[in-house]
Scaffold this motif. Structure first.
Motif, PDB file in Angstrom:
ATOM      1  N   ASN A 138     -23.926  -4.787   0.664  1.00 48.50           N
ATOM      2  CA  ASN A 138     -23.677  -3.536   1.391  1.00 48.50           C
ATOM      3  C   ASN A 138     -22.196  -3.185   1.438  1.00 48.50           C
ATOM      4  O   ASN A 138     -21.702  -2.651   2.425  1.00 48.50           O
ATOM      5  CB  ASN A 138     -24.222  -3.645   2.816  1.00 48.50           C
ATOM      6  N   SER A 139     -21.495  -3.508   0.394  1.00 48.93           N
ATOM      7  CA  SER A 139     -20.080  -3.156   0.319  1.00 48.93           C
ATOM      8  C   SER A 139     -19.919  -1.647   0.233  1.00 48.93           C
ATOM      9  O   SER A 139     -20.862  -0.926  -0.101  1.00 48.93           O
ATOM     10  CB  SER A 139     -19.447  -3.808  -0.912  1.00 48.93           C
ATOM     11  N   ARG A 140     -18.673  -1.191   0.522  1.00 47.28           N
ATOM     12  CA  ARG A 140     -18.404   0.247   0.429  1.00 47.28           C
ATOM     13  C   ARG A 140     -18.194   0.635  -1.030  1.00 47.28           C
ATOM     14  O   ARG A 140     -17.084   0.903  -1.478  1.00 47.28           O
ATOM     15  CB  ARG A 140     -17.154   0.587   1.252  1.00 47.28           C
ATOM     16  N   TRP A 141     -19.292   0.660  -1.785  1.00 45.00           N
ATOM     17  CA  TRP A 141     -19.204   0.985  -3.213  1.00 45.00           C
ATOM     18  C   TRP A 141     -18.631   2.379  -3.430  1.00 45.00           C
ATOM     19  O   TRP A 141     -18.022   2.654  -4.459  1.00 45.00           O
ATOM     20  CB  TRP A 141     -20.583   0.869  -3.875  1.00 45.00           C
ATOM     21  N   ASP A 142     -18.805   3.258  -2.412  1.00 40.97           N
ATOM     22  CA  ASP A 142     -18.302   4.637  -2.550  1.00 40.97           C
ATOM     23  C   ASP A 142     -16.773   4.684  -2.552  1.00 40.97           C
ATOM     24  O   ASP A 142     -16.181   5.671  -2.982  1.00 40.97           O
ATOM     25  CB  ASP A 142     -18.856   5.522  -1.419  1.00 40.97           C
ATOM     26  N   VAL A 143     -16.124   3.622  -2.050  1.00 41.60           N
ATOM     27  CA  VAL A 143     -14.655   3.601  -2.038  1.00 41.60           C
ATOM     28  C   VAL A 143     -14.122   2.983  -3.337  1.00 41.60           C
ATOM     29  O   VAL A 143     -12.921   2.960  -3.574  1.00 41.60           O
ATOM     30  CB  VAL A 143     -14.122   2.864  -0.783  1.00 41.60           C
ATOM     31  N   GLY A 144     -14.996   2.467  -4.168  1.00 44.99           N
ATOM     32  CA  GLY A 144     -14.588   2.061  -5.510  1.00 44.99           C
ATOM     33  C   GLY A 144     -14.281   0.595  -5.693  1.00 44.99           C
ATOM     34  O   GLY A 144     -14.347   0.081  -6.797  1.00 44.99           O
ATOM     35  N   GLY A 145     -13.883  -0.081  -4.608  1.00 42.70           N
ATOM     36  CA  GLY A 145     -13.620  -1.512  -4.727  1.00 42.70           C
ATOM     37  C   GLY A 145     -12.221  -1.892  -5.150  1.00 42.70           C
ATOM     38  O   GLY A 145     -11.729  -2.947  -4.814  1.00 42.70           O
ATOM     39  N   GLY A 146     -11.567  -1.034  -5.935  1.00 40.96           N
ATOM     40  CA  GLY A 146     -10.180  -1.302  -6.345  1.00 40.96           C
ATOM     41  C   GLY A 146     -10.088  -2.195  -7.564  1.00 40.96           C
ATOM     42  O   GLY A 146     -10.819  -2.028  -8.529  1.00 40.96           O
ATOM     43  N   GLY A 147      -9.167  -3.180  -7.488  1.00 42.14           N
ATOM     44  CA  GLY A 147      -8.982  -4.107  -8.608  1.00 42.14           C
ATOM     45  C   GLY A 147      -8.313  -3.482  -9.820  1.00 42.14           C
ATOM     46  O   GLY A 147      -8.463  -3.978 -10.936  1.00 42.14           O
ATOM     47  N   THR A 148      -7.577  -2.410  -9.604  1.00 41.58           N
ATOM     48  CA  THR A 148      -6.996  -1.689 -10.745  1.00 41.58           C
ATOM     49  C   THR A 148      -5.952  -2.521 -11.485  1.00 41.58           C
ATOM     50  O   THR A 148      -5.123  -3.186 -10.882  1.00 41.58           O
ATOM     51  CB  THR A 148      -6.343  -0.373 -10.278  1.00 41.58           C
ATOM     52  N   ALA A 149      -5.997  -2.456 -12.802  1.00 36.32           N
ATOM     53  CA  ALA A 149      -5.045  -3.170 -13.675  1.00 36.32           C
ATOM     54  C   ALA A 149      -3.921  -2.200 -14.000  1.00 36.32           C
ATOM     55  O   ALA A 149      -3.960  -1.510 -15.016  1.00 36.32           O
ATOM     56  CB  ALA A 149      -5.752  -3.639 -14.936  1.00 36.32           C
ATOM     57  N   TRP A 150      -2.926  -2.145 -13.112  1.00 36.06           N
ATOM     58  CA  TRP A 150      -1.912  -1.094 -13.250  1.00 36.06           C
ATOM     59  C   TRP A 150      -0.617  -1.561 -13.884  1.00 36.06           C
ATOM     60  O   TRP A 150       0.298  -0.775 -14.078  1.00 36.06           O
ATOM     61  CB  TRP A 150      -1.668  -0.378 -11.931  1.00 36.06           C
ATOM     62  N   ASP A 151      -0.501  -2.858 -14.175  1.00 40.32           N
ATOM     63  CA  ASP A 151       0.725  -3.256 -14.867  1.00 40.32           C
ATOM     64  C   ASP A 151       0.486  -4.380 -15.870  1.00 40.32           C
ATOM     65  O   ASP A 151       0.369  -4.130 -17.065  1.00 40.32           O
ATOM     66  CB  ASP A 151       1.820  -3.623 -13.853  1.00 40.32           C
ATOM     67  N   ALA A 152       0.418  -5.641 -15.407  1.00 32.68           N
ATOM     68  CA  ALA A 152       0.472  -6.767 -16.344  1.00 32.68           C
ATOM     69  C   ALA A 152      -0.709  -6.821 -17.301  1.00 32.68           C
ATOM     70  O   ALA A 152      -1.869  -6.907 -16.880  1.00 32.68           O
ATOM     71  CB  ALA A 152       0.540  -8.078 -15.567  1.00 32.68           C
ATOM     72  N   MET A 153      -0.412  -6.759 -18.587  1.00 35.37           N
ATOM     73  CA  MET A 153      -1.365  -7.092 -19.634  1.00 35.37           C
ATOM     74  C   MET A 153      -0.530  -7.717 -20.745  1.00 35.37           C
ATOM     75  O   MET A 153       0.482  -7.151 -21.152  1.00 35.37           O
ATOM     76  CB  MET A 153      -2.056  -5.839 -20.175  1.00 35.37           C
ATOM     77  N   VAL A 154      -0.933  -8.885 -21.202  1.00 31.70           N
ATOM     78  CA  VAL A 154      -0.211  -9.554 -22.284  1.00 31.70           C
ATOM     79  C   VAL A 154      -1.221 -10.074 -23.290  1.00 31.70           C
ATOM     80  O   VAL A 154      -2.209 -10.709 -22.910  1.00 31.70           O
ATOM     81  CB  VAL A 154       0.638 -10.744 -21.769  1.00 31.70           C
ATOM     82  N   TYR A 155      -0.953  -9.818 -24.571  1.00 26.77           N
ATOM     83  CA  TYR A 155      -1.831 -10.311 -25.628  1.00 26.77           C
ATOM     84  C   TYR A 155      -1.225 -11.563 -26.245  1.00 26.77           C
ATOM     85  O   TYR A 155      -0.053 -11.581 -26.602  1.00 26.77           O
ATOM     86  CB  TYR A 155      -2.024  -9.226 -26.695  1.00 26.77           C
ATOM     87  N   ASP A 156      -2.053 -12.592 -26.373  1.00 28.59           N
ATOM     88  CA  ASP A 156      -1.654 -13.862 -26.957  1.00 28.59           C
ATOM     89  C   ASP A 156      -2.256 -13.949 -28.367  1.00 28.59           C
ATOM     90  O   ASP A 156      -3.444 -14.241 -28.524  1.00 28.59           O
ATOM     91  CB  ASP A 156      -2.199 -14.987 -26.064  1.00 28.59           C
ATOM     92  N   PRO A 157      -1.448 -13.689 -29.412  1.00 35.12           N
ATOM     93  CA  PRO A 157      -2.013 -13.677 -30.769  1.00 35.12           C
ATOM     94  C   PRO A 157      -2.470 -15.069 -31.216  1.00 35.12           C
ATOM     95  O   PRO A 157      -3.374 -15.189 -32.034  1.00 35.12           O
ATOM     96  CB  PRO A 157      -0.857 -13.172 -31.642  1.00 35.12           C
TER      97      PRO A 157
END
Ligand code: CA
Length: 704
Positions: free
Chosen positions: A252-271
């Motif tokens: 019964n979480s507030r699914w209407d608020v989206g939950g968050g968890g946005t990936a707004w900065d760090a992403m690194v690829y390890d070849p």
């Protein structure tokens, strides 16, 4: 010509190593030709800076040593390029084959000559000004990627572009948003991972569901999408990982608020391991009892995800802050390197997320190797090395009463890049000690389109409540951290203000960081000794880069104050004195003083409001609405947004048209007709008149 020199060098290397790669034909390629082989052989071109953090590991370390601890005091101005903007500049440029590529506000892209600072081309995605309303923390961009003759950059309003690196022409563009009626934004840099370019988004303060999407580099066709939090379990899961994640949420979480968890900065690829590491953000809303009343870890909030970039499947995950309740994002920059820990060489991933613990993980398996406090932390006692989970303290929960907690929602470290120097073995972190009072909002009500944190915070006064924390330690600091010993080595306190610049470190035994007071400071990397200070006339937040052109080493940095604290110009800062003209400033040995911007006129007095009639019955309502809908930007002090106690007669007259109907949309002030009624705008106006009168009278009393 530089490309020719490079080509010759790589051919020679190819001859020696016996491996011939694509690079040998580099002179046939177009501008901005970076590929996996070139990145792999980056040691052959120390003067280049090929990713936001220079290399695949995003270390923000350069092997250049022409500028070093012996001659740093001769460092001075080389050139400057004006971006023609007055907002936060956060990106570290990429430097390849003589050209600097960088993003500015809204996702505007600049290609600039590295030697002269002359503009080669610019690309403006023409983001509608009203989109600024969706950005919690200014209309910023943290960078771009350059790959095989193309520049990959995203606009604030969610479009991802593949541009021709030679001229900025659009090759393809895609809309990365699943829903344009909710306040998603993009402020992060797209990253190249295998055959794809990957991009995340922002918006967890407002009520969105985080995800990252991979697109084919060539065509822009969507390859996969990974949601960082589950959706309503009554609906089918978009991918198998979400079924597992959903078990850590109240159904019964507030699914209407989206939950968050946005990936707004760090992403690194390890070849090497073919894994993409993604840092995820806070919960939406912040308060867990509102978001997921039954508790739970709430995966994948505040986590590091290792994703196979070919198919979007999760390899492993590590959650830094289970059941996030404090805006403790794990989106802070991630660095990949190899460390010898307990006599064993490990491929590691390092992160100093907001929550105040410095994490070293085995990036192949996700195994936790260390997690120690790098700043003052009062929400958790320690991280249990067996379970990998923090021991959260009772005093960290603020449901029943407000609590003073460290770190604040700004974090013990935010987006400003840290740097790792393999010679000293140290990580240099632009860190903060910022106590904050967390307070839950009474009767949380979700309103689509505006801030829906469910809590608010204010700067705390130090009391015994937070143990032995010394009030004198509050503020920003630069920290040298030993990631093997998991211990600090040296630190410099930078003043009361918490936000300073990102960090560069070099083989010249240097650490370079700019600050809110406008000083670019050069330190000895091993001892922390201050070697040189240069006044730039800008409150700088971005991290510098360094490169060589025609055999000469340059250091350059984006200069423009903004981001989260844009509504406040710190006392004694460069932005308060010189304003906020956006620039890219370059430095070299033997350069002179930086030409300083003209000093601003002092702020005029608060005018007597032209309207004196106030509907007293509206004041409480007006204040509440102001805090909810306006206060996030209009702090009504000296800052980047207009102080509404100083409204001009024109603004008084047009107040309703501006607030309701978007008369100043071009300036970033969207209309609020979708949220506020005419009567509610009257209530806000009444409150502002009252506030102006109080401030005006106070000012007159002091003047008299
Ligand atoms: Ca946040």
């Amino acid at each position: 010509m530089h490309r020719f020199v490079f080509c010759l060098a790589t051919v020679m290397v190819a001859l020696i190593t016996g491996s011939c790669s694509e690079q040998a034909n580099i002179s046939d390629k177009t501008a901005g030709w970076i590929d996996h082989d070139r990145l792999k052989n980056l040691a052959n071109e120390p003067g280049s800076w090929l990713t936001g953090g220079r290399d695949s590991g995003q270390t923000h370390y350069s092997p250049l040593e022409q500028i070093n601890d012996k001659n740093a005091e001769q460092l001075g101005f080389a050139w400057q390029y004006f971006t023609d903007t007055h907002r936060g500049l956060e990106a570290t440029p990429i430097f390849v084959d003589g050209v600097l590529y960088v993003t500015g506000n809204w996702g505007i892209v600049f290609a600039i000559d590295g030697k002269t600072g002359e503009e080669i081309w610019t690309f403006d995605p023409e983001v509608p000004g009203k989109w600024a309303r969706n950005a919690c923390c200014d209309v910023v961009s943290r960078g771009l990627s350059v790959w095989k003759g193309r520049v990959y950059a995203a606009s604030l309003d969610g479009r991802l572009f593949s541009l021709d690196a030679a001229n900025g022409n659009v090759i393809w563009q895609v809309d990365t948003f699943t829903d344009r009626t909710i306040p998603y934004t993009i402020t992060g840099a797209p990253r190249i991972a295998g055959k794809n370019v990957v991009i995340g988004n922002s918006g967890a303060e407002y009520g969105v569901r985080g995800y990252v999407t991979a697109y084919d580099l060539e065509t822009g066709k969507q390859s996969w999408r990974f949601y960082t939090v589950p959706g309503d379990p009554k609906k089918p899961f978009e991918h198998p990982e979400l079924e597992m994640a959903s078990k850590t949420w109240d159904p019964n979480s507030r699914w209407d608020v989206g939950g968050g968890g946005t990936a707004w900065d760090a992403m690194v690829y390890d070849p090497e391991l073919n894994l993409l590491y993604v840092g995820t953000g806070n919960g939406s809303p912040w308060v867990q009892t509102e978001r997921s009343p039954g508790g739970g870890d709430n995966l994948f909030l505040s986590s590091i995800l290792a994703i196979n970039p070919d198919n979007g499947r999760l390899a492993w995950h590590y959650q830094t802050t289970p059941g996030d309740n404090w805006d403790y994002t794990a989106t802070q920059p991630i660095i990949l390197t190899d460390l010898t820990i307990d006599g064993k060489k490990r491929k590691v991933l390092m992160q100093a997320p907001k929550n105040g613990f410095f994490y070293v993980l085995d990036r192949e398996s996700g195994e936790l190797l260390s997690a120690e406090k790098y700043a003052a932390v009062t929400w958790a006692s320690h991280v249990d090395m067996t379970t990998g989970k923090p021991q959260v303290l009772a005093q960290a929960y603020y449901d029943d009463e407000q609590k003073l907690i460290l770190p604040s929602p700004a974090g013990a470290h935010n987006w400003q890049p840290m740097a790792y120097n393999p010679n000293t073995g140290l990580v240099y972190i632009p860190a903060m000690n910022d106590p904050a009072i967390f307070k839950k909002r009474e009767n949380f009500e979700f309103i689509k389109g505006i801030n829906n944190q469910g809590a608010h915070f204010s700067e705390g006064t130090i009391t015994s409540e937070i143990g032995d924390f010394d009030a004198g330690e509050a503020g920003g600091f630069l920290l040298a951290w030993d990631p093997v010993k998991a211990a600090p080595v040296w630190r410099h306190r930078l003043g009361d203000f918490i936000f300073h610049g990102g960090v560069l470190t070099t083989a010249g035994n240097l650490v370079i960081q700019a600050r809110d007071d406008g000083l670019l400071v050069v330190y000895a990397a091993d001892t922390g000794q201050v070697l040189h200070k240069i006044q730039t006339g800008s409150s700088i937040l971005a991290a510098p880069l360094t490169y060589t052109m025609d055999g000469e080493q340059y250091i350059a940095v984006m200069a423009g104050y903004g981001g989260g604290p844009f509504g406040y110009f710190p006392v004694g800062s460069a932005v308060e004195k010189y304003g906020n003209e956006g620039r890219l400033i370059a430095f070299k040995i033997g350069g002179g003083a930086v030409p300083l911007p003209e000093e601003l006129d002092p702020l005029g007095p608060i005018p007597e409001p032209p309207v004196q009639i106030v509907r007293k019955d509206f004041l409480d309502e007006g204040e509440k609405l102001f805090v909810k809908a306006c206060g996030e930007c209009h702090w009504n002090i000296n800052g980047g947004y207009p102080d509404l106690r100083r409204m001009s007669p024109e603004v008084h007259t047009a107040f309703k048209d501006i607030v309701l109907h978007g008369q100043r949309e071009d300036l970033g002030m969207a209309g609020f007709a979708d949220i506020l009624s005419e009567e509610q705008v009257e209530a806000i106006y009444s409150y502002l008149i009252e506030l102006s009168n109080i401030s005006y009278k106070k000012q007159q009393a002091t003047t008299d």
